[in-house]
Scaffold this active site. Structure first.
Site, PDB file in Angstrom:
ATOM      1  N   GLY A 115       0.847  -1.195   0.000  1.00 22.32           N
ATOM      2  CA  GLY A 115       0.000   0.000   0.000  1.00 22.32           C
ATOM      3  C   GLY A 115       0.880   1.242   0.000  1.00 22.32           C
ATOM      4  O   GLY A 115       1.836   1.310   0.764  1.00 22.32           O
ATOM      5  N   ASP A 135       4.334  -4.204   6.363  1.00 20.61           N
ATOM      6  CA  ASP A 135       4.729  -5.493   6.944  1.00 20.61           C
ATOM      7  C   ASP A 135       4.926  -6.582   5.885  1.00 20.61           C
ATOM      8  O   ASP A 135       5.846  -7.396   5.979  1.00 20.61           O
ATOM      9  CB  ASP A 135       3.725  -5.939   8.018  1.00 20.61           C
ATOM     10  N   THR A 144       4.095   2.916   5.492  1.00 19.12           N
ATOM     11  CA  THR A 144       2.693   2.476   5.497  1.00 19.12           C
ATOM     12  C   THR A 144       1.896   3.409   6.391  1.00 19.12           C
ATOM     13  O   THR A 144       2.412   3.850   7.429  1.00 19.12           O
ATOM     14  CB  THR A 144       2.546   1.014   5.995  1.00 19.12           C
ATOM     15  N   ARG A 150      -6.140  -2.811   8.978  1.00 18.29           N
ATOM     16  CA  ARG A 150      -6.682  -4.175   8.964  1.00 18.29           C
ATOM     17  C   ARG A 150      -6.342  -4.932  10.235  1.00 18.29           C
ATOM     18  O   ARG A 150      -7.146  -5.670  10.769  1.00 18.29           O
ATOM     19  CB  ARG A 150      -6.120  -4.955   7.768  1.00 18.29           C
TER      20      ARG A 150
HETATM   21  N1  LIG Z   1       5.635 -13.730   3.050  1.00 19.35           N
HETATM   22  C1  LIG Z   1       6.101 -13.000   2.031  1.00 19.35           C
HETATM   23  N2  LIG Z   1       7.217 -13.389   1.368  1.00 19.35           N
HETATM   24  C2  LIG Z   1       7.718 -12.670   0.344  1.00 19.35           C
HETATM   25  N3  LIG Z   1       7.142 -11.549  -0.123  1.00 19.35           N
HETATM   26  C3  LIG Z   1       6.039 -11.106   0.494  1.00 19.35           C
HETATM   27  C4  LIG Z   1       5.461 -11.797   1.597  1.00 19.35           C
HETATM   28  N4  LIG Z   1       4.363 -11.118   1.992  1.00 19.35           N
HETATM   29  C5  LIG Z   1       4.255 -10.055   1.168  1.00 19.35           C
HETATM   30  N5  LIG Z   1       5.256 -10.035   0.274  1.00 19.35           N
HETATM   31  C6  LIG Z   1       5.457  -9.093  -0.832  1.00 19.35           C
HETATM   32  O1  LIG Z   1       5.258  -7.767  -0.387  1.00 19.35           O
HETATM   33  C7  LIG Z   1       4.210  -7.168  -1.169  1.00 19.35           C
HETATM   34  C8  LIG Z   1       3.516  -6.123  -0.377  1.00 19.35           C
HETATM   35  O2  LIG Z   1       2.891  -6.695   0.755  1.00 19.35           O
HETATM   36  P1  LIG Z   1       1.480  -6.163   1.269  1.00 19.35           P
HETATM   37  O3  LIG Z   1       1.142  -6.934   2.499  1.00 19.35           O
HETATM   38  O4  LIG Z   1       0.518  -6.192   0.149  1.00 19.35           O
HETATM   39  O5  LIG Z   1       1.721  -4.629   1.560  1.00 19.35           O
HETATM   40  P2  LIG Z   1       2.536  -3.893   2.706  1.00 19.35           P
HETATM   41  O6  LIG Z   1       3.987  -4.052   2.437  1.00 19.35           O
HETATM   42  O7  LIG Z   1       2.111  -2.473   2.553  1.00 19.35           O
HETATM   43  O8  LIG Z   1       2.121  -4.504   4.015  1.00 19.35           O
HETATM   44  C9  LIG Z   1       3.358  -8.357  -1.584  1.00 19.35           C
HETATM   45  O9  LIG Z   1       2.560  -8.071  -2.696  1.00 19.35           O
HETATM   46  C10 LIG Z   1       4.417  -9.384  -1.916  1.00 19.35           C
HETATM   47  O10 LIG Z   1       4.980  -9.146  -3.170  1.00 19.35           O
HETATM   48  O1  LIG Z   2      -4.882  -0.790  -1.357  1.00 16.37           O
HETATM   49  P1  LIG Z   2      -5.823  -1.852  -0.977  1.00 16.37           P
HETATM   50  O2  LIG Z   2      -5.511  -3.127  -1.685  1.00 16.37           O
HETATM   51  O3  LIG Z   2      -7.231  -1.414  -1.117  1.00 16.37           O
HETATM   52  O4  LIG Z   2      -5.573  -2.201   0.551  1.00 16.37           O
HETATM   53  C1  LIG Z   2      -6.096  -1.478   1.616  1.00 16.37           C
HETATM   54  C2  LIG Z   2      -5.193  -1.654   2.798  1.00 16.37           C
HETATM   55  O5  LIG Z   2      -3.983  -0.982   2.609  1.00 16.37           O
HETATM   56  C3  LIG Z   2      -3.688  -0.190   3.733  1.00 16.37           C
HETATM   57  O6  LIG Z   2      -4.027   1.144   3.426  1.00 16.37           O
HETATM   58  C4  LIG Z   2      -2.226  -0.219   4.038  1.00 16.37           C
HETATM   59  O7  LIG Z   2      -1.874  -1.492   4.453  1.00 16.37           O
HETATM   60  P2  LIG Z   2      -0.719  -2.292   3.778  1.00 16.37           P
HETATM   61  O8  LIG Z   2       0.218  -1.293   3.222  1.00 16.37           O
HETATM   62  O9  LIG Z   2      -0.129  -3.092   4.889  1.00 16.37           O
HETATM   63  O10 LIG Z   2      -1.317  -3.154   2.743  1.00 16.37           O
HETATM   64  C5  LIG Z   2      -4.573  -0.744   4.847  1.00 16.37           C
HETATM   65  O11 LIG Z   2      -4.866   0.184   5.844  1.00 16.37           O
HETATM   66  C6  LIG Z   2      -5.784  -1.142   4.064  1.00 16.37           C
HETATM   67  O12 LIG Z   2      -6.506  -2.150   4.703  1.00 16.37           O
HETATM   68 MG   LIG Z   3       0.602  -4.418   5.454  1.00 18.28          MG
END
Ligand SMILES: Nc1ncnc2c1ncn2[C@@H]1O[C@H](COP(=O)(O)OP(=O)(O)O)[C@@H](O)[C@H]1O
Ligand SMILES: O=P(O)(O)OC[C@H]1O[C@](O)(COP(=O)(O)O)[C@@H](O)[C@@H]1O
Ligand SMILES: [Mg+2]
Length: 322
Positions: free
Chosen positions: A14, A106, A128, A174
Site C-alpha cells: 500500500g 509489513d 505504510t 486491517r
Molecule cells: N511472506 C512473504 N514473502 C515474500 N514476499 C512477500 C510476503 N508477503 C508479502 N510479500 C510481498 O510484499 C508485497 C507487499 O505486501 P502487502 O502486504 O501487500 O503490503 P505492505 O507491504 O504495505 O504490508 C506483496 O505483494 C508481496 O509481493
Molecule cells: O490498497 P488496498 O488493496 O485497497 O488495501 C487497503 C489496505 O492498505 C492499507 O491502506 C495499508 O496497508 P498495507 O500497506 O499493509 O497493505 C490498509 O490500511 C488497508 O486495509
Molecule cells: Mg501491510
C-alpha cells in the site's frame, strides 16, 4: 571506503504519503556519497521484470511534497514464492547492484527478509499509513493519514452537532488500530474500536445513550476496519438503542494528499540513514526512530514481532471523552 558501490530502491504494498520523500532521500544521499542508484518500478513486480532505471539528482526533483510514489507500487503474488524471490535476487546480482532499500509495510518487510536470506544486502524503511511496523515510533505516512481523518471528523462534527446526531467513521487498519486510536484521541471521539481491544456493542450503545442523556449533542465512534465494518457497527447500535448514527467510510482518501512535515522529515532521516547503514556494511535491518534516536533493528526480529498497542493512549481517550 564503502564496500557498496551501487544500490536500488523500491516502494511496495500500500502506498503512503512520504514514500516520495523517502525515495528522494535515498537517491540524493546515495549520490552525495558517490554511489550509483537505481529506481525499481512497481515494487517486487518490477524487480522480477528487471524494470530498473538509473536515478540522478533531477529524477527526484519536485516530489518531496507529493503523495503516492513516483516509483509506483504493486502487490506482487509471484514474489511470495521462492522462485519469484530468486528471480528478484538474480536481477540485482546480474546488474551488479550490491544493496537494496525496500520502502513498504509489513508484507514488503517479509519480502525484504527473504531477499536478505538470499544474500542481498537489504534495508527496510517503514512506509505504510497503518503504523504497524514495530521498532519505530511511527511509520512514514501515518502522521498524514491521521491528519486526514482528524480533518474529516472536524467536518463531520459540524453537521452532526447541528442535527444532534452521532457518527460512525470507519478508518483504515486491517490489523492495527493506530489510525483509529490517534485520530480518535485527537478528535475527541467518544468510542474507539480497534482490533487489539475486544469490545461489546451493548456497552457501546448504552454509553451513547448515557452521553445523550447527560447533555452531549453528538457522538463520534471511530472504528478501524480490522475491528468491524462501519455499516455493521451502525446497524448494531441502532438495534440496541434506537439511535441512528450516520456512517462514513473514509477509505483510500486516507492514503492521498501531501505528506505532513513530520512524514517528510521522518522519510528524509530514514532514507539517508538506510544509505549510510548500507555503506557501513550493514544488511537485513529495518530503519526506525525511537524517541528521537535513529535505530536499525534486524528485519527478522521486526517481522516476527507485533507492534505493541498503546493502551495508555486508549485509556486516556476513554477518560477524556466522557
Ligand atoms: N511472506 C512473504 N514473502 C515474500 N514476499 C512477500 C510476503 N508477503 C508479502 N510479500 C510481498 O510484499 C508485497 C507487499 O505486501 P502487502 O502486504 O501487500 O503490503 P505492505 O507491504 O504495505 O504490508 C506483496 O505483494 C508481496 O509481493
Ligand atoms: O490498497 P488496498 O488493496 O485497497 O488495501 C487497503 C489496505 O492498505 C492499507 O491502506 C495499508 O496497508 P498495507 O500497506 O499493509 O497493505 C490498509 O490500511 C488497508 O486495509
Ligand atoms: Mg501491510
Amino acid at each position: 571506503m564503502s564496500e557498496v558501490k551501487s544500490i536500488a530502491v523500491l516502494t511496495s504494498g500500500g502506498d503512503s504519503q512520504g514514500m516520495n520523500a523517502a525515495v528522494r532521500a535515498v537517491v540524493r544521499s546515495a549520490l552525495y556519497h558517490g554511489l550509483e542508484v537505481y529506481g525499481v518500478q512497481r515494487g517486487y513486480q518490477g524487480l522480477i521484470n528487471n524494470d530498473l532505471r538509473p536515478m540522478d539528482l533531477r529524477s527526484v526533483g519536485d516530489i518531496i511534497q507529493r503523495g503516492g510514489t513516483i516509483l509506483q507500487t504493486a502487490r506482487c503474488k509471484e514474489f511470495i514464492t521462492a522462485e519469484g524471490q530468486q528471480k528478484g535476487a538474480d536481477v540485482l546480482r546480474e546488474r551488479g547492484i550490491d544493496g537494496l532499500v525496500v520502502i513498504g509495510g509489513d508484507g514488503s518487510y517479509q519480502g525484504a527478509n527473504k531477499l536478505s536470506k538470499l544474500g542481498i544486502k537489504t534495508m527496510g524503511l517503514p512506509g505504510t499509513i497503518d503504523n504497524d511496523i514495530p521498532f519505530t515510533d511511527f511509520t512514514i505516512g501515518f502522521d498524514t493519514a491521521v491528519s486526514i481523518v482528524v480533518d474529516a471528523i472536524n467536518k463531520l462534527r459540524d453537521t452532526m452537532t447541528s442535527h444532534e446526531r452521532s457518527s460512525v467513521v470507519e478508518v483504515m487498519g486491517r490489523h492495527c488500530g493506530d489510525i483509529a486510536l490517534y485520530a480518535g484521541l485527537a478528535s475527541g471521539a467518544e468510542t474507539i474500536l480497534v482490533p487489539e481491544v475486544p469490545f461489546d456493542l451493548d456497552q457501546v450503545a448504552s454509553r451513547m445513550q448515557e452521553n445523550f442523556q447527560s447533555g452531549k449533542r453528538h457522538s463520534i465512534i471511530v472504528v478501524a476496519e480490522g475491528a468491524g465494518r462501519g455499516e455493521d457497527i451502525t446497524r448494531g447500535i441502532t438495534e440496541r438503542s434506537g439511535i441512528e448514527p450516520r456512517v462514513t467510510v473514509l477509505g483510500h482518501i486516507q492514503r492521498g494528499g501531501n505528506p505532513t512535515h513530520n512524514d517528510r522529515i521522518l522519510a528524509s532521516q530514514l532514507g539517508d540513514f538506510a544509505v549510510r547503514m548500507l555503506m557501513e556494511g550493514q544488511s537485513s535491518k529495518s530503519c526506525g526512530i525511537i524517541r528521537g534516536e535513529l535505530v536499525a533493528t534486524d528485519i527478522d526480529k521486526v517481522v516476527s514481532t507485533k507492534k505493541p498497542f498503546n493502551m495508555d493512549l486508549y485509556n486516556l481517550a476513554l477518560r477524556l471523552s466522557q
